[in-house]
Design a protein around this motif. Structure first.
Motif, PDB file in Angstrom:
ATOM      1  N   MET A  65       3.846  10.722  16.999  1.00 45.78           N
ATOM      2  CA  MET A  65       2.614  10.071  16.065  1.00 45.78           C
ATOM      3  C   MET A  65       4.117   9.233  14.925  1.00 45.78           C
ATOM      4  O   MET A  65       3.988  10.403  14.317  1.00 45.78           O
ATOM      5  N   HIS A  66       4.256   8.287  15.208  1.00 43.90           N
ATOM      6  CA  HIS A  66       5.169   7.954  14.245  1.00 43.90           C
ATOM      7  C   HIS A  66       4.546   6.379  13.968  1.00 43.90           C
ATOM      8  O   HIS A  66       5.142   5.776  12.930  1.00 43.90           O
ATOM      9  N   GLU A  67       3.204   6.955  13.973  1.00 38.44           N
ATOM     10  CA  GLU A  67       2.761   5.416  12.600  1.00 38.44           C
ATOM     11  C   GLU A  67       3.037   5.475  11.524  1.00 38.44           C
ATOM     12  O   GLU A  67       2.980   4.111  10.962  1.00 38.44           O
ATOM     13  N   LEU A  68       2.847   7.321  10.912  1.00 40.97           N
ATOM     14  CA  LEU A  68       3.176   7.096   9.245  1.00 40.97           C
ATOM     15  C   LEU A  68       4.283   5.987   8.902  1.00 40.97           C
ATOM     16  O   LEU A  68       4.245   5.259   8.173  1.00 40.97           O
ATOM     17  N   SER A  69       5.344   6.681  10.257  1.00 44.33           N
ATOM     18  CA  SER A  69       7.563   5.682  10.423  1.00 44.33           C
ATOM     19  C   SER A  69       7.028   4.293   9.942  1.00 44.33           C
ATOM     20  O   SER A  69       7.425   3.827   8.749  1.00 44.33           O
ATOM     21  N   ILE A  70       6.162   3.609  10.707  1.00 38.51           N
ATOM     22  CA  ILE A  70       5.890   2.127  10.742  1.00 38.51           C
ATOM     23  C   ILE A  70       4.990   1.881   9.779  1.00 38.51           C
ATOM     24  O   ILE A  70       5.406   1.032   9.509  1.00 38.51           O
ATOM     25  N   ALA A  71       4.260   2.287   9.365  1.00 37.06           N
ATOM     26  CA  ALA A  71       3.088   2.387   8.087  1.00 37.06           C
ATOM     27  C   ALA A  71       4.222   2.027   6.913  1.00 37.06           C
ATOM     28  O   ALA A  71       3.736   0.746   6.129  1.00 37.06           O
ATOM     29  N   LEU A  72       5.160   3.004   6.975  1.00 38.62           N
ATOM     30  CA  LEU A  72       6.258   2.477   5.620  1.00 38.62           C
ATOM     31  C   LEU A  72       7.303   1.436   6.025  1.00 38.62           C
ATOM     32  O   LEU A  72       7.310   1.062   4.615  1.00 38.62           O
ATOM     33  N   SER A  73       8.041   1.421   6.810  1.00 40.40           N
ATOM     34  CA  SER A  73       8.247   0.199   7.022  1.00 40.40           C
ATOM     35  C   SER A  73       7.566  -1.072   7.078  1.00 40.40           C
ATOM     36  O   SER A  73       8.168  -2.534   6.808  1.00 40.40           O
ATOM     37  N   ILE A  74       6.409  -1.375   7.617  1.00 42.88           N
ATOM     38  CA  ILE A  74       5.707  -2.343   6.657  1.00 42.88           C
ATOM     39  C   ILE A  74       5.615  -2.535   5.455  1.00 42.88           C
ATOM     40  O   ILE A  74       5.454  -3.642   5.240  1.00 42.88           O
ATOM     41  N   LEU A  75       5.239  -1.309   4.777  1.00 41.48           N
ATOM     42  CA  LEU A  75       4.906  -1.682   3.764  1.00 41.48           C
ATOM     43  C   LEU A  75       6.381  -1.965   2.803  1.00 41.48           C
ATOM     44  O   LEU A  75       6.810  -2.826   1.259  1.00 41.48           O
ATOM     45  N   GLU A  76       7.348  -1.544   2.564  1.00 38.98           N
ATOM     46  CA  GLU A  76       8.522  -1.857   2.702  1.00 38.98           C
ATOM     47  C   GLU A  76       9.102  -3.074   2.934  1.00 38.98           C
ATOM     48  O   GLU A  76       9.605  -4.488   2.249  1.00 38.98           O
ATOM     49  N   GLY A  77       9.114  -4.054   4.636  1.00 37.77           N
ATOM     50  CA  GLY A  77       9.153  -5.357   4.804  1.00 37.77           C
ATOM     51  C   GLY A  77       8.358  -6.762   3.374  1.00 37.77           C
ATOM     52  O   GLY A  77       8.701  -7.342   2.502  1.00 37.77           O
ATOM     53  N   ALA A  78       7.068  -5.728   3.283  1.00 35.99           N
ATOM     54  CA  ALA A  78       5.740  -6.544   2.701  1.00 35.99           C
ATOM     55  C   ALA A  78       5.837  -6.599   1.484  1.00 35.99           C
ATOM     56  O   ALA A  78       6.597  -7.614   0.525  1.00 35.99           O
ATOM     57  N   ALA A  79       7.032  -5.583   0.647  1.00 29.91           N
ATOM     58  CA  ALA A  79       7.463  -5.248  -0.792  1.00 29.91           C
ATOM     59  C   ALA A  79       8.706  -6.185  -0.970  1.00 29.91           C
ATOM     60  O   ALA A  79       8.632  -6.655  -1.930  1.00 29.91           O
ATOM     61  N   GLU A  80       9.525  -6.315  -0.226  1.00 25.55           N
ATOM     62  CA  GLU A  80      10.300  -6.960  -0.145  1.00 25.55           C
ATOM     63  C   GLU A  80      10.500  -8.995  -0.464  1.00 25.55           C
ATOM     64  O   GLU A  80      10.732  -9.019  -0.899  1.00 25.55           O
ATOM     65  N   GLU A  81       9.540  -8.997   0.604  1.00 24.54           N
ATOM     66  CA  GLU A  81       9.017 -10.679   0.780  1.00 24.54           C
ATOM     67  C   GLU A  81       8.185 -10.947  -0.491  1.00 24.54           C
ATOM     68  O   GLU A  81       8.459 -11.849  -0.701  1.00 24.54           O
ATOM     69  N   VAL A  82       7.265  -9.725  -1.158  1.00 25.58           N
ATOM     70  CA  VAL A  82       6.775 -10.192  -2.534  1.00 25.58           C
ATOM     71  C   VAL A  82       7.523 -10.741  -3.685  1.00 25.58           C
ATOM     72  O   VAL A  82       7.573 -11.127  -4.487  1.00 25.58           O
ATOM     73  N   GLU A  83       8.463 -10.066  -3.479  1.00 25.69           N
ATOM     74  CA  GLU A  83       9.478  -9.733  -4.419  1.00 25.69           C
ATOM     75  C   GLU A  83      10.649 -10.989  -4.403  1.00 25.69           C
ATOM     76  O   GLU A  83      10.630 -11.557  -5.467  1.00 25.69           O
ATOM     77  N   LYS A 118      -3.520   1.288  17.615  1.00 25.47           N
ATOM     78  CA  LYS A 118      -3.437   0.421  16.230  1.00 25.47           C
ATOM     79  C   LYS A 118      -4.789   0.859  15.393  1.00 25.47           C
ATOM     80  O   LYS A 118      -3.536   1.051  14.500  1.00 25.47           O
ATOM     81  N   ASP A 119      -5.115   1.882  15.970  1.00 28.80           N
ATOM     82  CA  ASP A 119      -6.672   2.627  15.377  1.00 28.80           C
ATOM     83  C   ASP A 119      -4.998   3.769  14.061  1.00 28.80           C
ATOM     84  O   ASP A 119      -5.602   3.820  13.418  1.00 28.80           O
ATOM     85  N   ALA A 120      -4.552   3.775  14.484  1.00 28.74           N
ATOM     86  CA  ALA A 120      -3.830   5.221  14.744  1.00 28.74           C
ATOM     87  C   ALA A 120      -2.347   4.731  12.683  1.00 28.74           C
ATOM     88  O   ALA A 120      -2.797   5.207  11.934  1.00 28.74           O
ATOM     89  N   LEU A 121      -2.509   3.096  13.413  1.00 31.83           N
ATOM     90  CA  LEU A 121      -1.571   2.585  12.009  1.00 31.83           C
ATOM     91  C   LEU A 121      -2.430   2.059  11.077  1.00 31.83           C
ATOM     92  O   LEU A 121      -2.036   2.399  10.305  1.00 31.83           O
ATOM     93  N   ILE A 122      -3.331   1.771  11.260  1.00 32.65           N
ATOM     94  CA  ILE A 122      -4.217   1.143  10.687  1.00 32.65           C
ATOM     95  C   ILE A 122      -4.966   2.928  10.059  1.00 32.65           C
ATOM     96  O   ILE A 122      -4.955   3.058   8.303  1.00 32.65           O
TER      97      ILE A 122
END
Lengths: 115, 225
Positions: free
Chosen positions: A1-19, A41-45
């Motif tokens: 289960m690596h969806e948590l790492s993926i979720a953190l990477s998504i937030l990191e990428g989104a934060a960069e874009e917001v900046e 999908k479900d684990a990622l959500i």
């Protein structure tokens, strides 16, 4: 289960874009998720909710656009959707093909935000 | 009146950082002339036993080193080091896969140009490693005869993303009534045309053929043009 790492990477990428956009509230992150991305999908959500807690993204939604696997059929000379991820062959003529055109996506497509 | 939120197009890969770093590693490997082979499988399918035999066989004729990933312990590195080649353990803690950053840090201080081959044994897991490029030249997926012929159908992503498949513990195939034709059909259903090897680390069956294939792939890669 690596969806948590993926979720953190998504937030990191989104934060960069917001900046890059000079700040602003984010309502949703739109994600393209291929059937061959190796991410469930479900684990990622579920992981996204956990990972976004206490961050500026806490109230935001993760909107997932699932991308089916598309292969190139050498016989039909055309792109074809797989009828099953267990069978990499042309859905029309049945020719086996390893040539994946789409379906590996794991990509932030866009942000729904105030700018 | 509040402004309506609008959609800002981003189109950015979630694992961009890993992909960029993996690309840099691949460039470094190419410049150093080292061919990098990674191994993925479920826990207990025999990656370490297989690699131990391969390192021992190659040890006399090529310059090799290995990285091995595990959630905890350095038992596998200790086992592999018996082959007499440099081995480093990557302990991932709670992380279920290796990524390019872990590989990069583990390589620190090694002179890659003095190597012909580098083997990377991933954490035993058939799901998570599929998302992470490590910069390797060849990704090998292994399954043992005790796991059932339908393993590739249950984990199509990792089989599809690999370059060659190895069926291990073939010496006990008859005892567990392993159906080779069904296994081969299932592997090729999720990855048409994939080359498959049948090996036994215990009896040595198939190891020479596998090595010959890896050597010819390396030679093809190093050929100019």
């Amino acid at each position: 289960m690596h969806e948590l790492s993926i979720a953190l990477s998504i937030l990191e990428g989104a934060a960069e874009e917001v900046e890059r956009q000079g700040g602003g509230r984010v309502y949703a992150i739109h994600l393209k998720l291929g059937s061959l991305s190796g991410v469930a999908k479900d684990a990622l959500i579920f992981s996204y909710k956990l990972a976004s807690e206490g961050t500026p993204f806490e109230e935001s939604r993760l909107v997932i656009d699932e991308v089916p696997v598309v292969v190139f059929c050498p016989e039909c000379r055309a792109e074809r959707r797989l009828s099953s991820i267990q069978q990499f062959c042309c859905a029309v003529c049945g020719t086996p093909t390893p040539d994946v055109v789409r379906g590996r996506e794991l990509e932030i497509a866009g942000l729904e935000m105030d700018v | 009146m509040t402004a309506q939120p609008r959609i800002v197009e981003v189109r950015q890969k979630v694992l961009r950082r890993n992909d960029v770093l993996a690309g840099e590693l691949r460039d470094r490997f190419r410049e150093a002339g080292v061919y990098v082979v990674s191994l993925v499988s479920s826990p207990g399918s025999g990656k370490t036993a297989f690699l131990e035999k391969i390192l021992t066989m190659m040890g006399r004729q090529a310059r090799i080193a290995a990285l091995v990933g595990d959630l905890a312990t350095d038992n596998d590195a200790v086992r592999l080091a018996r082959a007499g080649v440099p081995v480093r353990q990557i302990v991932t803690g709670t992380v279920c896969h290796l990524d390019a950053v872990m590989v990069q840090s583990a390589l620190e201080g090694w002179k890659l140009a003095e190597l012909d081959y580098l083997f990377i044994e991933n954490v035993g897991n058939l799901v998570c490693p599929s998302s992470y490029d490590l910069g390797e030249n060849l990704r090998v997926v292994l399954m043992s005869v005790t796991e059932g012929e339908d393993k590739p159908l249950k984990y199509p992503t990792i089989f599809n993303g690999a370059d060659i498949a190895v069926v291990t513990k073939i010496d006990i195939a008859a005892a567990v009534e392993f159906d080779w034709n069904a296994a081969r059909a299932n592997i090729q259903a999720v990855r048409p045309e994939m080359e498959i090897f049948r090996v036994s680390a215990r009896s040595g069956e198939g190891l020479t053929e596998w090595l010959a294939s890896v050597e010819s792939r390396r030679a093809a890669k190093n050929r100019p043009g």
